[in-house]
Write a protein that holds these residues in place. Sequence first.
Motif, mmCIF file in Angstrom:
data_model
loop_
_atom_site.group_PDB
_atom_site.id
_atom_site.type_symbol
_atom_site.label_atom_id
_atom_site.label_comp_id
_atom_site.label_asym_id
_atom_site.label_seq_id
_atom_site.Cartn_x
_atom_site.Cartn_y
_atom_site.Cartn_z
ATOM 1 N N ALA A 1 70.200 53.184 39.160
ATOM 2 C CA ALA A 1 69.014 53.825 39.742
ATOM 3 C C ALA A 1 68.941 53.567 41.246
ATOM 4 N N THR A 2 69.262 52.351 41.655
ATOM 5 C CA THR A 2 69.254 52.004 43.077
ATOM 6 C C THR A 2 70.277 52.825 43.840
ATOM 7 N N ARG A 3 71.494 52.898 43.306
ATOM 8 C CA ARG A 3 72.545 53.694 43.965
ATOM 9 C C ARG A 3 72.136 55.160 44.070
ATOM 10 N N LYS A 4 71.545 55.665 43.009
ATOM 11 C CA LYS A 4 71.151 57.078 42.991
ATOM 12 C C LYS A 4 70.171 57.380 44.124
ATOM 13 N N VAL A 5 69.194 56.536 44.306
ATOM 14 C CA VAL A 5 68.199 56.749 45.360
ATOM 15 C C VAL A 5 68.816 56.532 46.742
ATOM 16 N N LEU A 6 69.475 55.398 46.937
ATOM 17 C CA LEU A 6 69.991 55.067 48.262
ATOM 18 C C LEU A 6 71.126 55.972 48.716
ATOM 19 N N ASP A 7 71.952 56.419 47.776
ATOM 20 C CA ASP A 7 73.081 57.275 48.146
ATOM 21 C C ASP A 7 72.696 58.747 48.284
ATOM 22 N N SER A 8 71.473 59.081 47.912
ATOM 23 C CA SER A 8 71.034 60.469 48.083
ATOM 24 C C SER A 8 69.924 60.610 49.117
ATOM 25 N N THR A 9 69.489 59.505 49.695
ATOM 26 C CA THR A 9 68.446 59.530 50.712
ATOM 27 C C THR A 9 69.073 59.324 52.078
ATOM 28 N N THR A 10 68.833 60.269 52.976
ATOM 29 C CA THR A 10 69.442 60.218 54.299
ATOM 30 C C THR A 10 68.432 59.806 55.371
ATOM 31 N N ILE A 11 68.955 59.536 56.536
ATOM 32 C CA ILE A 11 68.105 59.242 57.700
ATOM 33 C C ILE A 11 67.179 60.440 57.952
ATOM 34 N N ALA A 12 67.712 61.650 57.796
ATOM 35 C CA ALA A 12 66.896 62.858 57.993
ATOM 36 C C ALA A 12 65.758 62.921 56.976
ATOM 37 N N ASP A 13 66.018 62.512 55.740
ATOM 38 C CA ASP A 13 64.971 62.502 54.716
ATOM 39 C C ASP A 13 63.834 61.564 55.107
ATOM 40 N N ALA A 14 64.182 60.394 55.633
ATOM 41 C CA ALA A 14 63.164 59.429 56.032
ATOM 42 C C ALA A 14 62.314 59.963 57.179
ATOM 43 N N ILE A 15 62.940 60.663 58.101
ATOM 44 C CA ILE A 15 62.193 61.264 59.215
ATOM 45 C C ILE A 15 61.270 62.366 58.692
ATOM 46 N N ALA A 16 61.775 63.176 57.785
ATOM 47 C CA ALA A 16 60.968 64.253 57.211
ATOM 48 C C ALA A 16 59.782 63.698 56.433
ATOM 49 N N SER A 17 59.924 62.497 55.890
ATOM 50 C CA SER A 17 58.831 61.915 55.098
ATOM 51 C C SER A 17 57.602 61.622 55.952
ATOM 52 N N ASP A 18 57.793 61.472 57.259
ATOM 53 C CA ASP A 18 56.651 61.266 58.147
ATOM 54 C C ASP A 18 55.702 62.458 58.103
ATOM 55 N N LYS A 19 56.267 63.629 57.856
ATOM 56 C CA LYS A 19 55.461 64.848 57.831
ATOM 57 C C LYS A 19 54.875 65.127 56.454
ATOM 58 N N THR A 20 55.605 64.735 55.405
ATOM 59 C CA THR A 20 55.189 65.081 54.046
ATOM 60 C C THR A 20 54.542 63.948 53.272
ATOM 61 N N GLY A 21 54.804 62.710 53.691
ATOM 62 C CA GLY A 21 54.289 61.569 52.954
ATOM 63 C C GLY A 21 55.195 61.167 51.799
ATOM 64 N N GLN A 22 56.221 61.958 51.519
ATOM 65 C CA GLN A 22 57.183 61.647 50.465
ATOM 66 C C GLN A 22 58.570 61.658 51.075
ATOM 67 N N VAL A 23 59.428 60.764 50.577
ATOM 68 C CA VAL A 23 60.778 60.728 51.125
ATOM 69 C C VAL A 23 61.490 62.014 50.749
ATOM 70 N N ARG A 24 61.509 62.346 49.488
ATOM 71 C CA ARG A 24 62.093 63.610 49.029
ATOM 72 C C ARG A 24 61.436 63.956 47.707
ATOM 73 N N GLN A 25 61.147 65.196 47.518
ATOM 74 C CA GLN A 25 60.505 65.639 46.295
ATOM 75 C C GLN A 25 61.298 65.213 45.066
ATOM 76 N N SER A 26 62.621 65.370 45.097
ATOM 77 C CA SER A 26 63.431 65.059 43.933
ATOM 78 C C SER A 26 63.458 63.570 43.621
ATOM 79 N N ILE A 27 63.269 62.729 44.610
ATOM 80 C CA ILE A 27 63.278 61.296 44.386
ATOM 81 C C ILE A 27 61.871 60.796 44.069
ATOM 82 N N ALA A 28 60.904 61.216 44.868
ATOM 83 C CA ALA A 28 59.543 60.723 44.699
ATOM 84 C C ALA A 28 58.868 61.315 43.475
ATOM 85 N N GLY A 29 59.293 62.517 43.082
ATOM 86 C CA GLY A 29 58.637 63.205 41.964
ATOM 87 C C GLY A 29 59.100 62.693 40.686
#
Length: 149
Positions: free
Chosen positions: A121-149
């Motif tokens: 589970a850790t690998r799945k999240v960390l290996d699919s979450t990018t620096i760009a995703d973290a920046i985008a989360s500032d706008k949405t409040g979620q890192v990524r829909q597929s991970i946070a959902g």
Amino acid sequence: MISQKAKYALRALLALAEAEEGAPVFIADIAESQAIPRKFLEQILLELKHSGIVVSRRGKTGGYLLLRRPEAITFGEVLRIVEGPLAPLPCLSKMAYRRCDDCTDEKACRIRRVFADVAEATRKVLDSTTIADAIASDKTGQVRQSIAG
């Protein structure tokens, strides 16, 4: 738990990703804006440079830049560079496998089975979450829909 070094590495990469594209950022500016001790940041950026994540330019207009796009740099990759294997047990590591000293039967180990799920589970999240995703989360409040959902 990740180390302070890993947090600093990720914060430095986020700062570089948010900088104007193609414009190098001085190490002193990253250190100040991210509250990272400069000498420690120098070591971290050197490690990331050797791993092909960042590049440095010398001179008056020098500094550090991302060598790859933020969408191509995962949290998992960065953590492996600065901390080593992600696995919670040495017998679960894909890169640095080592049998546990006190283990008599890996296949029957109930502790290993539980932590194998944690590692996956850790690998799945960390290996699919990018620096760009973290920046985008500032706008949405979620890192990524597929991970946070």
